[in-house]
Design a protein around this motif. Structure first.
Motif, mmCIF file in Angstrom:
data_model
loop_
_atom_site.group_PDB
_atom_site.id
_atom_site.type_symbol
_atom_site.label_atom_id
_atom_site.label_comp_id
_atom_site.label_asym_id
_atom_site.label_seq_id
_atom_site.Cartn_x
_atom_site.Cartn_y
_atom_site.Cartn_z
ATOM 1 N N TRP A 260 0.752 -1.324 -0.029
ATOM 2 C CA TRP A 260 0.019 -0.036 0.050
ATOM 3 C C TRP A 260 0.943 1.096 -0.044
ATOM 4 C CZ3 TRP A 260 -4.913 0.395 -1.086
ATOM 5 C CH2 TRP A 260 -5.658 1.703 -0.575
ATOM 6 N N CYS A 261 0.796 1.998 -1.226
ATOM 7 C CA CYS A 261 1.779 3.203 -1.413
ATOM 8 C C CYS A 261 0.860 4.341 -1.852
ATOM 9 C CB CYS A 261 2.621 2.797 -2.217
ATOM 10 S SG CYS A 261 3.881 1.528 -1.786
ATOM 11 N N VAL A 262 -0.388 4.352 -1.285
ATOM 12 C CA VAL A 262 -1.392 5.392 -1.898
ATOM 13 C C VAL A 262 -1.028 6.699 -1.609
ATOM 14 C CG1 VAL A 262 -3.818 6.073 -1.555
ATOM 15 C CG2 VAL A 262 -3.194 3.866 -2.105
ATOM 16 N N GLY A 263 -0.454 7.008 -0.399
ATOM 17 C CA GLY A 263 0.067 8.263 -0.140
ATOM 18 C C GLY A 263 0.376 8.703 1.438
ATOM 19 N N VAL A 264 0.383 9.969 1.758
ATOM 20 C CA VAL A 264 0.471 10.382 3.017
ATOM 21 C C VAL A 264 -0.451 11.425 3.466
ATOM 22 C CG1 VAL A 264 2.849 9.438 3.171
ATOM 23 C CG2 VAL A 264 2.077 11.839 2.644
ATOM 24 N N ARG A 265 -0.818 11.492 4.741
ATOM 25 C CA ARG A 265 -1.431 12.500 5.371
ATOM 26 C C ARG A 265 -0.683 13.273 6.457
ATOM 27 N NH1 ARG A 265 -4.263 10.987 10.051
ATOM 28 N NH2 ARG A 265 -4.233 8.684 10.259
ATOM 29 N N PRO A 266 -0.969 14.360 6.897
ATOM 30 C CA PRO A 266 -0.299 15.291 8.030
ATOM 31 C C PRO A 266 -0.421 14.106 9.190
ATOM 32 C CG PRO A 266 -1.418 16.631 6.728
ATOM 33 C CD PRO A 266 -1.914 15.210 6.319
ATOM 34 N N ASP A 267 0.513 14.319 10.309
ATOM 35 C CA ASP A 267 0.365 13.474 11.547
ATOM 36 C C ASP A 267 -0.917 13.872 12.257
ATOM 37 O OD1 ASP A 267 1.060 13.027 14.510
ATOM 38 O OD2 ASP A 267 2.609 11.769 13.410
ATOM 39 N N PRO A 268 -1.561 12.926 12.870
ATOM 40 C CA PRO A 268 -2.849 13.405 13.654
ATOM 41 C C PRO A 268 -2.352 14.356 14.713
ATOM 42 C CG PRO A 268 -2.653 11.091 13.529
ATOM 43 C CD PRO A 268 -1.350 11.526 12.922
ATOM 44 N N LEU A 269 -1.227 14.492 14.992
ATOM 45 C CA LEU A 269 -0.824 15.677 16.414
ATOM 46 C C LEU A 269 -1.410 16.891 15.936
ATOM 47 C CD1 LEU A 269 0.529 16.126 18.534
ATOM 48 C CD2 LEU A 269 2.633 16.883 17.669
ATOM 49 N N VAL A 270 -1.583 17.109 14.448
ATOM 50 C CA VAL A 270 -2.006 18.364 13.922
ATOM 51 C C VAL A 270 -3.365 18.732 14.071
ATOM 52 C CG1 VAL A 270 -2.227 19.784 11.483
ATOM 53 C CG2 VAL A 270 -0.018 18.781 11.801
ATOM 54 N N GLU A 271 -4.287 17.599 13.788
ATOM 55 C CA GLU A 271 -5.727 17.803 14.062
ATOM 56 C C GLU A 271 -5.801 18.036 15.647
ATOM 57 O OE1 GLU A 271 -9.875 15.312 13.188
ATOM 58 O OE2 GLU A 271 -7.909 14.589 12.761
ATOM 59 N N ASP A 272 -5.299 17.530 16.318
ATOM 60 C CA ASP A 272 -5.212 17.414 18.019
ATOM 61 C C ASP A 272 -4.812 18.936 18.294
ATOM 62 O OD1 ASP A 272 -5.541 16.086 20.671
ATOM 63 O OD2 ASP A 272 -3.323 17.050 20.692
ATOM 64 N N LEU A 273 -4.227 19.698 17.686
ATOM 65 C CA LEU A 273 -4.019 21.200 18.086
ATOM 66 C C LEU A 273 -5.047 21.889 18.213
ATOM 67 C CD1 LEU A 273 -0.648 21.982 16.111
ATOM 68 C CD2 LEU A 273 -1.345 22.355 18.479
ATOM 69 N N GLY A 274 -6.227 21.688 17.412
ATOM 70 C CA GLY A 274 -7.374 22.345 17.388
ATOM 71 C C GLY A 274 -7.367 23.836 16.776
ATOM 72 N N LEU A 275 -6.182 23.850 16.085
ATOM 73 C CA LEU A 275 -5.937 25.224 15.213
ATOM 74 C C LEU A 275 -6.394 25.062 13.914
ATOM 75 C CD1 LEU A 275 -2.517 26.096 16.794
ATOM 76 C CD2 LEU A 275 -4.893 26.950 17.492
ATOM 77 N N ARG A 276 -6.382 26.077 13.142
ATOM 78 C CA ARG A 276 -6.922 26.244 11.711
ATOM 79 C C ARG A 276 -6.124 25.195 10.949
ATOM 80 N NH1 ARG A 276 -7.266 29.817 6.938
ATOM 81 N NH2 ARG A 276 -5.764 31.110 8.010
ATOM 82 N N THR A 277 -6.659 24.692 10.104
ATOM 83 C CA THR A 277 -5.721 23.639 8.986
ATOM 84 C C THR A 277 -6.443 23.816 7.525
ATOM 85 O OG1 THR A 277 -7.308 21.680 9.307
ATOM 86 C CG2 THR A 277 -5.419 21.752 10.856
ATOM 87 N N GLU A 278 -5.770 23.534 6.487
ATOM 88 C CA GLU A 278 -5.846 23.411 5.299
ATOM 89 C C GLU A 278 -5.413 22.270 4.620
ATOM 90 O OE1 GLU A 278 -5.679 26.171 1.314
ATOM 91 O OE2 GLU A 278 -5.012 27.087 3.242
ATOM 92 N N GLN A 279 -6.384 21.308 4.004
ATOM 93 C CA GLN A 279 -5.692 20.265 3.595
ATOM 94 C C GLN A 279 -5.487 19.272 4.645
ATOM 95 O OE1 GLN A 279 -3.642 20.498 -0.072
ATOM 96 N NE2 GLN A 279 -4.895 22.181 -0.921
ATOM 97 N N GLY A 280 -5.748 19.644 5.768
ATOM 98 C CA GLY A 280 -5.260 18.633 6.891
ATOM 99 C C GLY A 280 -3.894 19.120 7.312
ATOM 100 N N ARG A 281 -3.626 20.128 7.050
ATOM 101 C CA ARG A 281 -2.085 20.569 7.484
ATOM 102 C C ARG A 281 -2.293 22.034 8.241
ATOM 103 N NH1 ARG A 281 0.366 20.884 1.388
ATOM 104 N NH2 ARG A 281 2.276 21.495 2.350
ATOM 105 N N LEU A 282 -1.320 22.283 9.046
ATOM 106 C CA LEU A 282 -1.520 23.417 10.029
ATOM 107 C C LEU A 282 -1.181 24.628 9.134
ATOM 108 C CD1 LEU A 282 -1.924 24.500 12.950
ATOM 109 C CD2 LEU A 282 0.476 24.116 13.191
ATOM 110 N N VAL A 283 -2.085 25.703 9.285
ATOM 111 C CA VAL A 283 -2.095 26.933 8.629
ATOM 112 C C VAL A 283 -0.922 27.967 9.077
ATOM 113 C CG1 VAL A 283 -3.144 29.147 7.930
ATOM 114 C CG2 VAL A 283 -4.360 26.886 7.979
ATOM 115 N N VAL A 284 -0.002 28.039 8.296
ATOM 116 C CA VAL A 284 1.115 29.104 8.779
ATOM 117 C C VAL A 284 1.187 30.267 7.823
ATOM 118 C CG1 VAL A 284 2.474 27.220 9.861
ATOM 119 C CG2 VAL A 284 2.691 27.868 7.402
#
Length: 428
Positions: A260-284
């Motif tokens: 299975w080499c379909v792809g990756v997603r950001p670490d779940p730690l990002v979602e746990d932060l509760g801050l704004r994300t885009e495409q699952g990634r922490l907005v900076v």
């Protein structure tokens, strides 16, 4: 007391950030790197580990040795509290710990992307780290050996059918290197002389390597097909079972190998932060700072970094961007203490490299399309330059040379479930 800078993640972005911080802070800050392992993994060479070309330690660079002046803490970050400036983590033995920081660089990276396909979690092999690469190596050897031992033509055919899902960088390289690895293994199995071996590369995209230009995609596709890999585009796995997979076009393939080499997603730690994300990634912002938290920086796959070269888009999740973002994050962290001025992240891709095993590769350094031996030379030169440390480079180069003159070993590491200590004891 000297300020405390914590870097979460020791991948491309985190490793580069910690290294740059150690050099530019000039001893005026305490630097801690939190990472689950004590090594930096050079991911692009992992398919060669699975294929037996490189020994696993060649792609693992010791963090304590490579980062003098940086305290390395083994552990998995489980929660970040940006208001209290705390990172909670669990060490390898499950004990809880807390790191308090004055500045935080979040470079937690990414994890495998699992789609809601029945049976994938139970029967597919992931490909994200050294254990998975070594496990796949053992699995390939085991399937060839069991295929040689059976007199059942159906079982033999299933064991010699290998399915890779995902025709991006990783999946394409795994299929290309895996086909050559199994071909090498067959040389030691006279019982399989003339046996048909099938490698299939599946993707819902209309072509392999959709991230690359159509020309380079065609080059990779031609190499794969010439090598005997069946490339199925617009198609993927609909269901996985222990001894077969059902495809979305209705076909059923008897097989014991699904990678299975379909792809990756950001670490779940990002979602746990509760801050704004885009495409699952922490907005900076363009300075890699999280809006509203001037002491919190993010980079690499975990960060939604605006691409100033393509307004309105994010920088892609590639090692090339992660390395440069890690260096800039370190620069801007130091600037936040009044040393130098902060800079915006703006970087054009320098090109892409895909190693297809043997003498084959596809590359476009500086937008110059290359294939065959020239692309191979550029690809290997790039990897040697990118590997941290002269010792690592020398050992990788030596393994490449040995692969040419002496071939690769046909032995595994005994990592499959039925070779465990418990199984060995029960067998007596």
């Amino acid at each position: 007391m000297a300020p405390h800078i914590v870097v979460v993640g020791g991948g491309f972005a985190g490793f580069r950030a910690a290294r740059r911080l150690a050099r530019t802070s000039r001893g005026r800050a305490r630097i801690t790197l939190l990472n689950p392992t004590d090594y930096f993994l050079y991911l692009p060479l992992l398919p060669e580990v699975a294929a037996g070309v490189l020994e696993p330690r060649r792609v693992a660079v010791s963090l304590p040795a490579a980062l003098p002046g940086v305290r390395v803490v083994l552990g998995e970050a489980v929660h970040v509290d940006p208001d209290r400036r705390e990172v909670r983590h669990h060490d390898p033995e499950g004990r809880a710990g807390v790191l308090r920081y004055d500045r935080l660089v979040l470079a937690a990276g990414s994890v495998n992307k699992l789609l809601p396909v029945p049976g994938i979690a139970e029967h597919a092999h992931g490909f994200r780290g050294i254990p998975e690469a070594l496990y796949l190596r053992d699995h390939l050897i085991r399937q060839v050996e069991l295929a040689a031992a059976t007199d059942d033509p159906a079982e033999r055919a299933a064991r010699l059918t290998f399915v890779v899902v995902g025709a991006g960088y990783t999946g394409t390289e795994v299929a290309a290197h895996g086909r050559l690895a199994v071909r090498e293994l067959l040389r030691h199995q006279p019982a399989l002389d003339g046996a048909q071996v099938r490698w299939l590369l599946l993707d819902t995209a209309p072509r392999v390597l959709p991230e690359l230009s159509p020309r380079l995609s065609r080059t990779a596709d031609r190499v794969l097909r010439d090598r005997g890999v069946e490339v199925l585009t617009g198609c993927t796995v609909a269901e996985a079972l222990d001894d077969r997979v059902r495809l979305t076009d209705g076909r059923v393939l008897p097989t014991r190998t699904l990678v299975w080499c379909v792809g990756v997603r950001p670490d779940p730690l990002v979602e746990d932060l509760g801050l704004r994300t885009e495409q699952g990634r922490l907005v900076v912002d363009e300075y890699l700072t999280v809006p509203g938290y001037p002491d919190l920086f993010a980079c690499g796959d975990a960060a939604a970094v605006p691409d100033l070269t393509r307004p309105g888009r994010l920088t892609p999740m590639t090692a090339q961007h992660a390395v440069r973002q890690g260096a800039l994050a370190a620069h801007n962290v130091v600037a936040s203490f009044g040393i130098g001025r902060r800079r915006r992240y703006k970087h054009n891709d320098l090109g892409f490299l895909v190693d297809l095993g043997g003498p084959d590769a596809a590359a476009n350094p500086l937008r110059i399309p290359l294939s065959g031996v020239p692309a191979k030379a550029v690809t290997r030169a790039y990897h040697l330059i990118s590997l941290p440390g002269n010792r690592a480079r020398a050992r990788v180069a030596a393994d490449w040379l040995l692969d040419v003159v002496a071939g690769r070993p046909a032995t595994g590491f005994g990592l499959l479930p039925d070779t465990s200590l418990k199984a060995a004891i029960n067998a007596r």
